[in-house]
Design a protein around this motif. Structure first.
Motif, PDB file in Angstrom:
ATOM      1  N   GLY A  48     -14.987   7.809 -39.297  1.00 55.62           N
ATOM      2  CA  GLY A  48     -14.467   9.175 -39.290  1.00 55.62           C
ATOM      3  C   GLY A  48     -14.683   9.938 -38.004  1.00 55.62           C
ATOM      4  O   GLY A  48     -14.636   9.397 -36.909  1.00 55.62           O
ATOM      5  N   SER A 103     -18.411   7.162 -42.065  1.00 55.89           N
ATOM      6  CA  SER A 103     -19.314   6.910 -40.945  1.00 55.89           C
ATOM      7  C   SER A 103     -18.977   7.824 -39.779  1.00 55.89           C
ATOM      8  O   SER A 103     -17.819   7.939 -39.381  1.00 55.89           O
ATOM      9  CB  SER A 103     -19.177   5.452 -40.500  1.00 55.89           C
ATOM     10  N   ARG A 159     -22.254  12.248 -32.583  1.00 58.26           N
ATOM     11  CA  ARG A 159     -22.137  12.970 -31.305  1.00 58.26           C
ATOM     12  C   ARG A 159     -22.376  14.478 -31.481  1.00 58.26           C
ATOM     13  O   ARG A 159     -22.727  15.167 -30.538  1.00 58.26           O
ATOM     14  CB  ARG A 159     -20.729  12.815 -30.715  1.00 58.26           C
ATOM     15  N   GLY A 203     -24.319   7.349 -36.990  1.00 59.47           N
ATOM     16  CA  GLY A 203     -24.839   6.549 -35.877  1.00 59.47           C
ATOM     17  C   GLY A 203     -24.065   5.257 -35.715  1.00 59.47           C
ATOM     18  O   GLY A 203     -23.392   4.799 -36.645  1.00 59.47           O
ATOM     19  N   PHE A 210     -23.145   1.242 -35.160  1.00 60.77           N
ATOM     20  CA  PHE A 210     -23.502   0.065 -35.970  1.00 60.77           C
ATOM     21  C   PHE A 210     -24.154  -1.018 -35.118  1.00 60.77           C
ATOM     22  O   PHE A 210     -24.713  -1.978 -35.639  1.00 60.77           O
ATOM     23  CB  PHE A 210     -22.230  -0.535 -36.600  1.00 60.77           C
ATOM     24  N   GLY A 211     -24.010  -0.887 -33.780  1.00 59.17           N
ATOM     25  CA  GLY A 211     -24.457  -1.962 -32.905  1.00 59.17           C
ATOM     26  C   GLY A 211     -23.324  -2.951 -32.648  1.00 59.17           C
ATOM     27  O   GLY A 211     -23.472  -4.159 -32.878  1.00 59.17           O
ATOM     28  N   GLY A 212     -22.192  -2.415 -32.198  1.00 59.65           N
ATOM     29  CA  GLY A 212     -21.057  -3.257 -31.827  1.00 59.65           C
ATOM     30  C   GLY A 212     -20.344  -3.851 -33.031  1.00 59.65           C
ATOM     31  O   GLY A 212     -20.654  -3.548 -34.184  1.00 59.65           O
ATOM     32  N   THR A 235     -10.769   7.167 -36.915  1.00 63.48           N
ATOM     33  CA  THR A 235     -11.392   7.835 -35.769  1.00 63.48           C
ATOM     34  C   THR A 235     -10.311   8.455 -34.886  1.00 63.48           C
ATOM     35  O   THR A 235      -9.117   8.206 -35.055  1.00 63.48           O
ATOM     36  CB  THR A 235     -12.252   6.848 -34.942  1.00 63.48           C
ATOM     37  N   HIS A 236     -10.760   9.236 -33.933  1.00 62.98           N
ATOM     38  CA  HIS A 236      -9.836   9.943 -33.031  1.00 62.98           C
ATOM     39  C   HIS A 236      -9.001   8.949 -32.222  1.00 62.98           C
ATOM     40  O   HIS A 236      -9.500   7.870 -31.865  1.00 62.98           O
ATOM     41  CB  HIS A 236     -10.683  10.815 -32.094  1.00 62.98           C
ATOM     42  N   ALA A 281     -10.669   7.298 -29.369  1.00 61.38           N
ATOM     43  CA  ALA A 281     -11.910   6.535 -29.604  1.00 61.38           C
ATOM     44  C   ALA A 281     -11.551   5.049 -29.774  1.00 61.38           C
ATOM     45  O   ALA A 281     -11.577   4.512 -30.872  1.00 61.38           O
ATOM     46  CB  ALA A 281     -12.631   7.085 -30.836  1.00 61.38           C
ATOM     47  N   GLY A 337     -12.981   2.271 -28.523  1.00 58.73           N
ATOM     48  CA  GLY A 337     -14.043   1.263 -28.640  1.00 58.73           C
ATOM     49  C   GLY A 337     -14.330   0.925 -30.095  1.00 58.73           C
ATOM     50  O   GLY A 337     -14.366  -0.259 -30.490  1.00 58.73           O
ATOM     51  N   ILE A 338     -14.494   1.952 -30.904  1.00 55.79           N
ATOM     52  CA  ILE A 338     -14.814   1.718 -32.320  1.00 55.79           C
ATOM     53  C   ILE A 338     -13.615   1.084 -33.045  1.00 55.79           C
ATOM     54  O   ILE A 338     -13.789   0.266 -33.955  1.00 55.79           O
ATOM     55  CB  ILE A 338     -15.285   3.032 -33.011  1.00 55.79           C
ATOM     56  N   GLN A 363     -17.018  14.439 -23.438  1.00 54.38           N
ATOM     57  CA  GLN A 363     -17.147  13.151 -22.752  1.00 54.38           C
ATOM     58  C   GLN A 363     -16.240  13.040 -21.531  1.00 54.38           C
ATOM     59  O   GLN A 363     -16.420  12.165 -20.698  1.00 54.38           O
ATOM     60  CB  GLN A 363     -16.826  12.008 -23.722  1.00 54.38           C
ATOM     61  N   LYS A 418      -5.898  16.427 -24.121  1.00 59.24           N
ATOM     62  CA  LYS A 418      -5.492  15.066 -24.460  1.00 59.24           C
ATOM     63  C   LYS A 418      -4.346  15.143 -25.468  1.00 59.24           C
ATOM     64  O   LYS A 418      -4.220  16.147 -26.178  1.00 59.24           O
ATOM     65  CB  LYS A 418      -6.645  14.322 -25.138  1.00 59.24           C
TER      66      LYS A 418
HETATM   67  P1  NAP Z   1     -15.766   5.156 -28.959  1.00 62.29           P
HETATM   68  O1  NAP Z   1     -15.873   5.277 -27.490  1.00 62.29           O
HETATM   69  O2  NAP Z   1     -14.599   4.455 -29.525  1.00 62.29           O
HETATM   70  O3  NAP Z   1     -17.052   4.476 -29.576  1.00 62.29           O
HETATM   71  C1  NAP Z   1     -18.242   4.232 -28.844  1.00 62.29           C
HETATM   72  C2  NAP Z   1     -19.304   3.794 -29.810  1.00 62.29           C
HETATM   73  O4  NAP Z   1     -19.703   4.888 -30.640  1.00 62.29           O
HETATM   74  C3  NAP Z   1     -18.850   2.730 -30.788  1.00 62.29           C
HETATM   75  O5  NAP Z   1     -18.892   1.438 -30.221  1.00 62.29           O
HETATM   76  C4  NAP Z   1     -19.831   2.928 -31.919  1.00 62.29           C
HETATM   77  O6  NAP Z   1     -21.118   2.433 -31.575  1.00 62.29           O
HETATM   78  C5  NAP Z   1     -19.968   4.437 -31.960  1.00 62.29           C
HETATM   79  N1  NAP Z   1     -19.019   5.048 -32.877  1.00 62.29           N
HETATM   80  C6  NAP Z   1     -17.845   5.664 -32.593  1.00 62.29           C
HETATM   81  N2  NAP Z   1     -17.285   6.175 -33.694  1.00 62.29           N
HETATM   82  C7  NAP Z   1     -18.125   5.876 -34.712  1.00 62.29           C
HETATM   83  C8  NAP Z   1     -18.114   6.162 -36.096  1.00 62.29           C
HETATM   84  N3  NAP Z   1     -17.122   6.874 -36.671  1.00 62.29           N
HETATM   85  N4  NAP Z   1     -19.154   5.704 -36.841  1.00 62.29           N
HETATM   86  C9  NAP Z   1     -20.166   4.997 -36.285  1.00 62.29           C
HETATM   87  N5  NAP Z   1     -20.231   4.714 -34.974  1.00 62.29           N
HETATM   88  C10 NAP Z   1     -19.230   5.156 -34.193  1.00 62.29           C
HETATM   89  O7  NAP Z   1     -15.826   6.609 -29.629  1.00 62.29           O
HETATM   90  P2  NAP Z   1     -15.858   8.064 -28.963  1.00 62.29           P
HETATM   91  O8  NAP Z   1     -14.607   8.292 -28.220  1.00 62.29           O
HETATM   92  O9  NAP Z   1     -17.175   8.228 -28.308  1.00 62.29           O
HETATM   93  O10 NAP Z   1     -15.816   8.952 -30.284  1.00 62.29           O
HETATM   94  C11 NAP Z   1     -16.959   9.041 -31.102  1.00 62.29           C
HETATM   95  C12 NAP Z   1     -16.601   9.737 -32.395  1.00 62.29           C
HETATM   96  O11 NAP Z   1     -16.125  11.052 -32.117  1.00 62.29           O
HETATM   97  C13 NAP Z   1     -15.527   9.007 -33.184  1.00 62.29           C
HETATM   98  O12 NAP Z   1     -15.985   8.893 -34.506  1.00 62.29           O
HETATM   99  C14 NAP Z   1     -14.300   9.900 -33.080  1.00 62.29           C
HETATM  100  O13 NAP Z   1     -13.545   9.921 -34.269  1.00 62.29           O
HETATM  101  C15 NAP Z   1     -14.900  11.267 -32.776  1.00 62.29           C
HETATM  102  N6  NAP Z   1     -14.049  12.035 -31.860  1.00 62.29           N
HETATM  103  C16 NAP Z   1     -13.711  11.513 -30.657  1.00 62.29           C
HETATM  104  C17 NAP Z   1     -12.882  12.232 -29.817  1.00 62.29           C
HETATM  105  C18 NAP Z   1     -12.440  11.669 -28.491  1.00 62.29           C
HETATM  106  O14 NAP Z   1     -11.677  12.364 -27.788  1.00 62.29           O
HETATM  107  N7  NAP Z   1     -12.850  10.465 -28.114  1.00 62.29           N
HETATM  108  C19 NAP Z   1     -12.416  13.506 -30.205  1.00 62.29           C
HETATM  109  C20 NAP Z   1     -12.801  14.005 -31.458  1.00 62.29           C
HETATM  110  C21 NAP Z   1     -13.610  13.259 -32.277  1.00 62.29           C
HETATM  111  P3  NAP Z   1     -21.616   0.960 -32.008  1.00 62.29           P
HETATM  112  O15 NAP Z   1     -20.905   0.034 -31.085  1.00 62.29           O
HETATM  113  O16 NAP Z   1     -23.085   1.020 -31.839  1.00 62.29           O
HETATM  114  O17 NAP Z   1     -21.187   0.764 -33.433  1.00 62.29           O
END
Ligand code: NAP
Length: 242
Positions: free
Chosen positions: A7, A27, A31, A45, A47-49, A69-70, A73, A75-76, A135, A192
């Motif tokens: 989520g 999940s 952040r 948090g 999961f560890g990849g 997820t967004h 995002a 990577g996830i 970020q 974005k």
């Molecule tokens: P990301 O780069 O795709 O993910 C980096 C790491 O963060 C993943 O490998 C995972 O760690 C952990 N992770 C990300 N989303 C997770 C989730 N929902 N539950 C558990 N672990 C998660 O993600 P990001 O861009 O940093 O975004 C992080 C979260 O913020 C996402 O859930 C996303 O929906 C939300 N968000 C992101 C944005 C954006 O612009 N990127 C905007 C609004 C909301 P592990 O490898 O250790 O599992």
């Protein structure tokens, strides 16, 4: 059934609510210190990849996985595709449509990434309003002496003194967004292509106040997960997986 929703978005919360009656685990990455919580169970948090996520799917006996997820995002999302395949768990990606079909989309400057957004905004000139997320801020470090307006959810510990930081999160409304653009004499809005209506008011407000808009295109989606655009379609997928 036990459904895992990855989520951190309004759609993920709407999906958790729509699946009332099933065991739903949402999940969050962790952040945000005070996240909006979905209904049902929540874990927080990384999961560890992909391997950690695969292990979690097995441990919790997950019957369907929805990556909600967004759109930025990625990577996830890649990890979700790998983990679901390893465990043979039915999985789908729920991604709201972007703003390419927005009525004003043709008037915006579309760029492939954050660095290009910074360059485009420099060419346009005027006070930048950054709504690209915490970020993204390292890409704008060169602007530390400019009077940047930035909106983020969490307080920034290292914001340059010249910047004005607004702490807020959607949904926003048109009138407030127009006022904000005018009060802070914004010269260019950076965003974005998040899509959806939650944060879209800034786009019509920018149009109304004649503020140019720079939009970062979505990153290419990692392959592996079928994609749906609405919560209703994700619900159908989950029900059919059971
Ligand atoms: P990301 O780069 O795709 O993910 C980096 C790491 O963060 C993943 O490998 C995972 O760690 C952990 N992770 C990300 N989303 C997770 C989730 N929902 N539950 C558990 N672990 C998660 O993600 P990001 O861009 O940093 O975004 C992080 C979260 O913020 C996402 O859930 C996303 O929906 C939300 N968000 C992101 C944005 C954006 O612009 N990127 C905007 C609004 C909301 P592990 O490898 O250790 O599992």
């Amino acid at each position: 059934m036990t459904i895992l929703i990855l989520g951190g978005t309004a759609e993920a919360r709407a999906l958790a609510a729509a699946l009332d009656g099933e065991r739903v685990i949402s999940s969050l990455a962790g952040r945000v210190s005070n996240p909006r919580l979905p209904s049902g169970e929540v874990r927080i948090g990384g999961f560890g990849g992909a391997a950690g996520l695969a292990a979690y799917l097995e441990e919790q006996n997950i019957s369907a996985l929805v990556d909600a997820t967004h759109p930025f995002a990625v990577g996830i999302t890649a990890n979700a595709a790998t983990a679901a395949e390893v465990q043979g768990v039915p999985a789908i990606r729920l991604a709201r449509p972007g703003w390419a079909d927005h009525p004003y989309a043709d008037s915006w400057v579309w760029v492939p990434d954050l660095d290009a957004a910074r360059d485009a905004a420099e060419r346009i000139g005027g006070r930048p309003f950054l709504t690209t997320g915490r970020q993204s801020l390292p890409s704008f470090a060169l602007w530390r002496d400019r009077p940047v307006l930035v909106r983020v959810v969490e307080p920034l510990t290292d914001a340059p003194e010249a910047w004005t930081v607004i702490l807020d999160r959607g949904p926003y409304d048109d009138a407030q967004e127009r006022e904000l653009l005018r009060d802070h004499a914004v010269g260019v809005l950076l965003t974005k292509d998040s899509g959806g209506s939650y944060t879209a008011a800034k786009l019509s407000a920018a149009r109304a106040t004649r503020v140019p808009v720079v939009v970062v295109q979505r990153p290419s989606v990692p392959s592996g997960l079928p994609e749906v655009a609405s919560v209703a379609e994700a619900v159908n997928f989950v029900r059919s997986a059971g």
